[in-house]
Design an enzyme around this catalytic site. Structure first.
Site: not given
Ligand SMILES: NC(=O)c1ccc[n+]([C@@H]2O[C@H](COP(=O)([O-])OP(=O)(O)OC[C@H]3O[C@@H](n4cnc5c(N)ncnc54)[C@H](OP(=O)(O)O)[C@@H]3O)[C@@H](O)[C@H]2O)c1
Length: 324
Positions: A58, A196, A199, A201-203, A206
């Site tokens: 990261y 994720s 998804a 931020g898709l879910l 907004k």
């Molecule tokens: N092991 C793996 O292969 C792998 C792969 C991917 C991720 N991960 C881990 O999983 C974590 C989370 O996954 P992800 O960041 O891909 O996706 P996620 O958690 O589904 O989405 C994160 C994004 O959603 C938005 N968000 C967060 N809280 C919110 C809220 N309360 N209301 C509205 N929007 C909100 C933010 O972006 P915006 O505000 O810009 O929309 C944020 O950056 C990562 O940080 C990482 O540690 C691991």
């Protein structure tokens, strides 16, 4: 906050994903930056979140560096989970990778060390031999994997000869088949970590054809105009349930994930406000009929057809039973 057991530790069912910290892809340096990290961590601590997930990859180490710089090395609140990249999975290279991560994190040990992705040309016996040494030297408390099918997770455990406590996988209302695929493993102390969970931020509800996300997400198939149409039905059900709970759509996404036993969600967050909102998802009790409605719409969701990205192809090749 609700906690479940992770070995002998109590871990919050909502953690803090730290991929966005140090990663330009997520707007690091434009939307938020080093000055915001300490406030994110304070918000997580205040909300009872005690799991932080990072990885050596990261921000090419920047995520770990930022966590190291913003957390005292004797902090005993947070459980720190990091990951070894698939090109560092030989017995000695996984140990060197862990040592470098610990140096960046400025800690003597970490709570969970995960194999980020499987590597088909590196025998699991070699990786797990390195992991065993890390545990023996008290540098790593627990070993986990990520992006592993159930069969591969079980093989990793046989290779370690001990509990491989977690499998971190892509799980959200748009990927509902993951939990049933891993469920038979989720006993005897095993935990599934959902990455994720919104998804990307898709879910959160907004984004749509007019409101696009920032950064590189705009190019992902999930955020394409055709896919917004498919996600709309899922969001409509979520919106109805959110209204009934006076909650946010993003919180319903998380509440559904953590309603499953032995599952932790690690949403990424860029502001203290998002951290707090995500933590508050643990206050939402979805009824049986709400769960059924979410299950149904989630099962019926079909992503818009797209040419698979190299990463997706690699996932399918590596884990043939991975098409969840
Ligand atoms: N092991 C793996 O292969 C792998 C792969 C991917 C991720 N991960 C881990 O999983 C974590 C989370 O996954 P992800 O960041 O891909 O996706 P996620 O958690 O589904 O989405 C994160 C994004 O959603 C938005 N968000 C967060 N809280 C919110 C809220 N309360 N209301 C509205 N929007 C909100 C933010 O972006 P915006 O505000 O810009 O929309 C944020 O950056 C990562 O940080 C990482 O540690 C691991």
């Amino acid at each position: 906050m609700r906690y479940i057991k992770l070995g002998s530790r109590d871990v919050s069912v909502i953690g803090l994903g730290a991929w966005q910290i140090g990663t330009r892809y997520w707007g690091w340096g434009t939307e938020f930056g080093p000055d915001n990290v300490s406030a994110l961590l304070d918000a997580a601590r205040d909300a009872g979140i005690n799991l932080i997930d990072t990885a050596e990859i990261y921000g090419q180490g920047e995520s770990e560096l930022q966590l190291g710089a913003n957390l005292p090395s004797n902090d005993d609140h947070f459980l720190i989970a990091s990951k070894a990249s698939p090109w560092h999975l030989g017995a000695s290279s996984v140990q060197r990778a862990a040592a470098r991560s610990l140096q960046r994190l400025q800690r003597p040990s970490m709570h969970l060390y995960q194999v980020h992705f499987p590597n088909v040309v590196m025998p699991l016996s070699r990786t797990m031999s390195g992991m065993r040494n890390l545990q023996r030297e008290y540098l790593v408390e627990q070993v986990g994997v990520s992006n592993f099918s159930r069969a591969r997770w079980a093989r990793a455990e046989r290779a370690l000869g001990a509990l491989v406590i977690t499998n971190q996988v892509d799980y959200s209302l748009l990927k509902p088949r993951v939990f049933p695929a891993l469920e038979p493993m989720l006993d005897d102390g095993h935990v599934m970590i959902a990455y994720s969970p919104m998804a990307m931020g898709l879910l959160s509800g907004k984004y749509n054809t007019e409101q696009h996300p920032t950064g590189a997400r705009v190019k992902l198939p999930g955020f394409s105009a055709r896919n917004y149409v498919n996600v709309r039905r899922v969001l409509e059900v979520m919106e109805g349930i959110a209204k009934a709970h006076t909650a946010l759509v993003s919180q319903i996404a998380l509440a559904w994930v953590i309603a499953h036993p032995n599952v932790i969600a690690i949403p990424g967050a860029k502001s203290p406000e998002q951290v707090r909102q995500n933590a508050e998802a643990t206050d939402i009790q979805l009824s049986e009929s709400e769960m059924a409605a979410l299950d149904e719409v989630s099962e019926s969701y079909k992503p818009a057809v797209h040419i698979p990205r190299p990463f997706e192809v690699a996932k399918w090749v590596v884990n043939r039973d991975y098409r969840w």
